[in-house]
Design an enzyme around this catalytic site. Structure first.
Site, PDB file in Angstrom:
ATOM      1  CE1 TYR A  71      -3.609   2.617   0.600  1.00 28.26           C
ATOM      2  CE2 TYR A  71      -2.237   3.350   2.428  1.00 28.26           C
ATOM      3  CZ  TYR A  71      -3.300   3.554   1.572  1.00 28.26           C
ATOM      4  OH  TYR A  71      -4.056   4.691   1.677  1.00 28.26           O
TER       5      TYR A  71
ATOM      6  CE  LYS B 120      -3.080   5.288  -1.671  1.00 28.84           C
ATOM      7  NZ  LYS B 120      -4.043   5.964  -2.555  1.00 28.84           N
TER       8      LYS B 120
ATOM      9  CG  PHE C 297      -9.963   2.769  10.668  1.00 34.69           C
ATOM     10  CD1 PHE C 297      -8.994   1.897  11.158  1.00 34.69           C
ATOM     11  CD2 PHE C 297      -9.585   3.736   9.751  1.00 34.69           C
ATOM     12  CE1 PHE C 297      -7.674   2.000  10.739  1.00 34.69           C
ATOM     13  CE2 PHE C 297      -8.266   3.841   9.327  1.00 34.69           C
ATOM     14  CZ  PHE C 297      -7.309   2.959   9.822  1.00 34.69           C
TER      15      PHE C 297
END
Length: 185
Positions: free
Chosen positions: A96, A100, A134
């Site tokens: 990830y 990015k 989340f």
């Protein structure tokens, strides 16, 4: 219009349809992204392929197909919705973070390449943001690293992005980093 940003032909079709419907694209918001955690040795190559196609190639494809119209009009604004993981490795999120960091480089290269055409490029790097990752109602959600009520909201990120987009033509905000007040990294 449904589409898959990880598919080049789909992105080309999305951009062409947007230009057909609206005449041109004023702002391209590259906002598709996903995170599949894990250390490099534990990653599934199919997950890595999906993240690279979604997080990086999707932004490249959409940008690539929107650029000719913006260049011809000598105006436009391209927003790369990145992550603070593009500034600093996110523990447990090696791939990830790599996607990015790639987005960060793409945004900076693009800014240099389109400067002469009056096209603005803004990279937005949100920190911990309350998303489905989340959400306590999501059974697959991660344990929040900070209290949910302290996280950024989608509205916080949108307001910061709109502030950068809404500035006069002579002003270009290239980087927006926003974090919750309590986020350390």
């Amino acid at each position: 219009m449904p589409g898959d940003v990880g598919d080049c032909a789909s992105c080309q079709g999305l951009i062409e349809e947007a230009e057909r419907r609206f005449g041109h694209i004023d702002v391209l918001m590259n906002n598709a992204g996903l995170a599949i955690g894990g250390k490099i040795a534990d990653t599934d190559p199919r997950d890595v392929d999906l993240m690279v196609r979604t997080n990086f190639l999707g932004a490249y494809y959409c940008t690539r197909f929107a650029l000719p119209g913006m260049i011809a009009r000598k105006q436009g604004h391209i927003v790369m919705m990145d992550s603070v993981a593009g500034y600093r490795y996110s523990p447990g999120g090696s791939i990830y973070s790599a996607t990015k960091f790639a987005m960060r480089s793409l945004a900076e290269a693009l800014r240099s390449e389109v400067l002469e055409y009056g096209i603005k490029v803004t990279a937005v790097y949100p920190g911990m943001t309350l998303t489905t990752y989340f959400d306590p109602d999501n059974p697959d959600a991660l344990k929040p690293p900070i209290p949910i009520e302290e996280m950024l909201t989608a509205e916080d990120v949108a307001e910061a992005t709109l502030a950068a987009i809404g500035l006069p033509a002579r002003v270009s905000v290239n980087t927006v980093v926003l974090r919750p007040t309590t986020q350390k990294t």
